[in-house]
Design a protein around this motif. Structure first.
Motif, mmCIF file in Angstrom:
data_model
loop_
_atom_site.group_PDB
_atom_site.id
_atom_site.type_symbol
_atom_site.label_atom_id
_atom_site.label_comp_id
_atom_site.label_asym_id
_atom_site.label_seq_id
_atom_site.Cartn_x
_atom_site.Cartn_y
_atom_site.Cartn_z
ATOM 1 N N MET A 1 -22.527 23.177 -60.676
ATOM 2 C CA MET A 1 -22.959 22.227 -59.654
ATOM 3 C C MET A 1 -21.734 21.588 -59.009
ATOM 4 N N LYS A 2 -21.741 21.521 -57.678
ATOM 5 C CA LYS A 2 -20.663 20.874 -56.950
ATOM 6 C C LYS A 2 -21.181 19.644 -56.214
ATOM 7 N N ILE A 3 -20.390 18.575 -56.279
ATOM 8 C CA ILE A 3 -20.742 17.382 -55.517
ATOM 9 C C ILE A 3 -19.519 16.948 -54.710
ATOM 10 N N TYR A 4 -19.793 16.335 -53.555
ATOM 11 C CA TYR A 4 -18.710 15.852 -52.718
ATOM 12 C C TYR A 4 -18.193 14.547 -53.314
ATOM 13 N N ASN A 5 -16.919 14.536 -53.668
ATOM 14 C CA ASN A 5 -16.288 13.374 -54.278
ATOM 15 C C ASN A 5 -15.548 12.591 -53.195
ATOM 16 N N THR A 6 -16.045 11.403 -52.885
ATOM 17 C CA THR A 6 -15.405 10.587 -51.853
ATOM 18 C C THR A 6 -13.940 10.323 -52.187
ATOM 19 N N LEU A 7 -13.634 10.226 -53.469
ATOM 20 C CA LEU A 7 -12.277 9.909 -53.894
ATOM 21 C C LEU A 7 -11.281 10.992 -53.492
ATOM 22 N N PHE B 1 -33.204 18.076 -64.935
ATOM 23 C CA PHE B 1 -33.792 19.406 -64.750
ATOM 24 C C PHE B 1 -32.819 20.499 -65.185
ATOM 25 N N ARG B 2 -31.531 20.249 -64.944
ATOM 26 C CA ARG B 2 -30.500 21.222 -65.300
ATOM 27 C C ARG B 2 -30.061 21.092 -66.757
ATOM 28 N N GLY B 3 -30.705 20.194 -67.497
ATOM 29 C CA GLY B 3 -30.460 20.111 -68.934
ATOM 30 C C GLY B 3 -29.512 19.023 -69.391
ATOM 31 N N TYR B 4 -29.084 18.148 -68.476
ATOM 32 C CA TYR B 4 -28.184 17.071 -68.860
ATOM 33 C C TYR B 4 -28.951 15.902 -69.477
ATOM 34 N N LYS B 5 -28.312 15.261 -70.417
ATOM 35 C CA LYS B 5 -28.791 13.975 -70.915
ATOM 36 C C LYS B 5 -28.127 12.911 -70.051
ATOM 37 N N VAL B 6 -28.931 12.142 -69.334
ATOM 38 C CA VAL B 6 -28.386 11.206 -68.351
ATOM 39 C C VAL B 6 -28.611 9.766 -68.800
ATOM 40 N N LYS B 7 -27.553 8.963 -68.720
ATOM 41 C CA LYS B 7 -27.720 7.515 -68.840
ATOM 42 C C LYS B 7 -27.469 6.927 -67.465
ATOM 43 N N PHE B 8 -28.493 6.317 -66.904
ATOM 44 C CA PHE B 8 -28.466 5.862 -65.512
ATOM 45 C C PHE B 8 -28.607 4.340 -65.481
ATOM 46 N N VAL B 9 -27.609 3.681 -64.920
ATOM 47 C CA VAL B 9 -27.597 2.215 -64.844
ATOM 48 C C VAL B 9 -27.612 1.789 -63.381
ATOM 49 N N LYS C 1 -37.263 33.974 -58.099
ATOM 50 C CA LYS C 1 -36.328 33.927 -56.961
ATOM 51 C C LYS C 1 -36.311 32.535 -56.324
ATOM 52 N N TYR C 2 -37.456 31.828 -56.395
ATOM 53 C CA TYR C 2 -37.493 30.465 -55.850
ATOM 54 C C TYR C 2 -36.683 29.528 -56.743
ATOM 55 N N ASN C 3 -36.729 29.796 -58.038
ATOM 56 C CA ASN C 3 -35.945 29.006 -58.976
ATOM 57 C C ASN C 3 -34.454 29.157 -58.671
ATOM 58 N N GLU C 4 -34.031 30.384 -58.441
ATOM 59 C CA GLU C 4 -32.624 30.656 -58.125
ATOM 60 C C GLU C 4 -32.209 29.966 -56.826
ATOM 61 N N GLU C 5 -33.075 30.052 -55.824
ATOM 62 C CA GLU C 5 -32.748 29.459 -54.520
ATOM 63 C C GLU C 5 -32.720 27.939 -54.609
ATOM 64 N N PHE C 6 -33.690 27.353 -55.314
ATOM 65 C CA PHE C 6 -33.743 25.897 -55.447
ATOM 66 C C PHE C 6 -32.480 25.389 -56.131
ATOM 67 N N CYS C 7 -32.086 26.032 -57.216
ATOM 68 C CA CYS C 7 -30.886 25.610 -57.929
ATOM 69 C C CYS C 7 -29.633 25.834 -57.083
ATOM 70 N N ARG C 8 -29.606 26.919 -56.321
ATOM 71 C CA ARG C 8 -28.436 27.211 -55.483
ATOM 72 C C ARG C 8 -28.201 26.102 -54.464
ATOM 73 N N VAL C 9 -29.258 25.684 -53.783
ATOM 74 C CA VAL C 9 -29.076 24.678 -52.725
ATOM 75 C C VAL C 9 -28.872 23.277 -53.318
ATOM 76 N N MET C 10 -29.553 22.984 -54.410
ATOM 77 C CA MET C 10 -29.378 21.662 -55.022
ATOM 78 C C MET C 10 -28.023 21.553 -55.722
ATOM 79 N N ASP C 11 -27.515 22.680 -56.217
ATOM 80 C CA ASP C 11 -26.168 22.688 -56.805
ATOM 81 C C ASP C 11 -25.097 22.463 -55.746
ATOM 82 N N ASP C 12 -25.431 22.712 -54.490
ATOM 83 C CA ASP C 12 -24.485 22.534 -53.389
ATOM 84 C C ASP C 12 -24.583 21.104 -52.861
ATOM 85 N N ASP C 13 -24.044 20.162 -53.631
ATOM 86 C CA ASP C 13 -23.980 18.753 -53.232
ATOM 87 C C ASP C 13 -25.362 18.162 -52.951
ATOM 88 N N LEU C 14 -26.302 18.470 -53.850
ATOM 89 C CA LEU C 14 -27.640 17.867 -53.802
ATOM 90 C C LEU C 14 -28.284 18.026 -52.412
#
Length: 466
Positions: free
Chosen positions: A1-7, A55-63, A350-363
């Motif tokens: 997964m890639k996200i745009y890092n403002t920093l 959804f991608r399997g991470y354990k998230v702590k969200f504050v 194939k929809y699973n692959e496409e959904f993950c592909r686009v969401m992995d591209d910076d949400l």
């Protein structure tokens, strides 16, 4: 997964501090009024980010914090003739009503400034002890020039900042660039707490640094919020946190773009804003969420009734698909899927692959929604009078995998069907049984004008909202 890092101003692969875990801090609202649609965007976007990581399997702590100590709250308290904490409590309750309507999951922790005063005082004292802050007549200021790389998040140059900096009347700071960590009480009626520097209250920036440290640690994975918070709020958070803790504050910074009205940034100060509460009088919360996710979060979106109506129509298409599948699970044929259904089901991965592909591209939620529509079209193409319960169940499970991440189709629409509509549907059924087709058609036309379509199937009648 890639996200745009403002920093770093680039997309980066997401590598959390602890494998399989994500520590996220999201700046919450200052609770002195109802949230407007601009406030709602980061709330919905980063709630979706959290859901996708899970959804991608991470354990998230969200504050996500509440700023319940602020000049705006104090002014509102004076206007309403009640205490500042009463104002905050009132609008925190209103906040939850609005965000729950948009299917936003509560944070793991919703810290409030008023509940962290000892932690804030200790944080400030550490900065003083390390030589990064100083007391002046009961106020405490941060020495901005002592912070290494100040301006690295927003790209601001400290020399340019100095040229436009001023010391306001009543301020006793040493340098125009310094900012308040603690504010001395100015009048007896003002909310305040005991501190080593006298009665006072925290400055705005110190609260998030303190609460992030308290609930997530010295270094976190992701800090997120609206673009308007980048400077000075987030810049100041970095400075005071890294000077206090001696380690990087956040590895990734995510900022959503503005919402505009008539291409002008929406804000309460300009008066060109719509509260979520006002919008909910015309559109339900899921429609608002759909609208907010219909553009990639780093792109500005312009609020208009036209776009809201398009969002409502798009969401209704998804709802109709889900309701049809629920109906077929009760009324469809027993046994194995037919050939067309099996072929459609075989294509689900194939929809699973496409959904993950686009969401992995910076949400990219805009393309995520498009993937859901492609799935809806595929499901609708094989639904018929011969549909099986097995296919309906498999198709709904596939649809909801993505809609659960997007926070859509979470509300039971059957409960929202007006009693008047139900009564007319029943009357039409009775008219058809009595072979009074003229009356049945008349009722059907009446319902059509109300935005309700009836679909007669071998399994019974379906009520479909347009």
């Amino acid at each position: 997964m890639k996200i745009y890092n403002t920093l770093t101003r680039k997309k980066e692969e997401f590598k959390p501090i602890h494998e399989g875990e994500a520590l996220i801090y999201s700046c919450g609202p200052t609770v002195y009024n109802y949230i407007h649609i601009g406030n709602a965007r980061p709330i919905v976007v980063f709630d979706t980010f959290r859901k996708y990581l899970q959804f991608r399997g991470y354990k998230v702590k969200f504050v996500q914090n509440f700023t319940d100590v602020d000049d705006k709250i104090i002014r509102k308290a004076k206007e309403e003739g009640i205490g500042a904490m009463d104002v905050a409590e009132k609008y925190i309750k209103e906040y939850f009503e609005d965000v729950q309507a948009m299917n936003v999951t509560k944070a793991d922790v919703h810290p409030r400034v008023s509940e962290h005063i000892p932690d804030i005082i200790a944080f400030i004292q550490t900065l003083i002890d390390k030589g990064y802050a100083y007391e002046a007549d009961g106020d405490v200021y941060f020495s901005t020039r002592k912070a290494k790389d100040y301006g690295k998040l927003s790209g601001q140059n400290i020399d340019d900042l100095e040229a436009g900096a001023r010391i306001a009347i009543g301020e006793v700071k040493k340098d125009p660039l310094d900012f308040a960590l603690w504010k001395a009480r100015k009048e007896e009626s003002e909310i305040a707490w005991e501190s080593p520097w006298g009665m006072g209250r925290p400055g705005w920036h110190i609260e998030c640094s303190t609460m992030a440290k308290k609930h997530l640690g010295d270094t976190i994975d992701v800090h997120c919020g609206g673009q308007d918070l980048m400077f000075p709020h987030h810049e100041n958070e970095i400075a005071q946190s890294e000077c206090c803790n001696g380690v990087p504050f956040a590895h990734y910074w995510m900022h959503n773009a503005y919402i505009t009205m008539n291409n002008v940034k929406m804000s309460k100060s300009k008066g060109n804003f719509m509260t979520v509460r006002e919008i909910r009088k015309k559109y339900d919360g899921e429609v608002i969420r759909f609208f907010l996710l219909s553009g990639q979060y780093r792109n500005p979106i312009d609020y208009s009734d036209e776009l809201m109506e398009q969002s409502e129509a798009g969401l209704q298409r998804m709802r109709n698909c889900k309701e049809n599948l629920e109906y077929l699970q009760k009324k469809g044929k027993d046994g194995e899927m037919n050939a067309d259904e099996q072929k459609a089901a075989d294509d689900f991965p194939k929809y699973n692959e496409e959904f993950c592909r686009v969401m992995d591209d910076d949400l990219n939620t805009a393309d995520g929604i498009s993937t859901v529509f492609e799935l809806v079209s595929a499901i609708n193409s094989v639904n018929s009078a011969d549909s099986t319960k097995a296919f309906a169940k498999a198709a709904e499970e596939q649809l909801m995998k993505y809609c659960d991440v997007l926070g859509l189709l979470q509300q039971d629409q059957k409960e929202k069907i007006d009693p008047e509509v139900k009564k007319l549907v029943e009357e039409r059924q009775e008219a058809r049984k009595a072979k009074n087709f003229a009356r049945a058609d008349e009722i059907r036309d009446q319902l059509k004008e109300m935005g309700i379509t009836l679909k007669d199937t071998p399994q019974g009648v379906q009520i479909i909202k347009e």
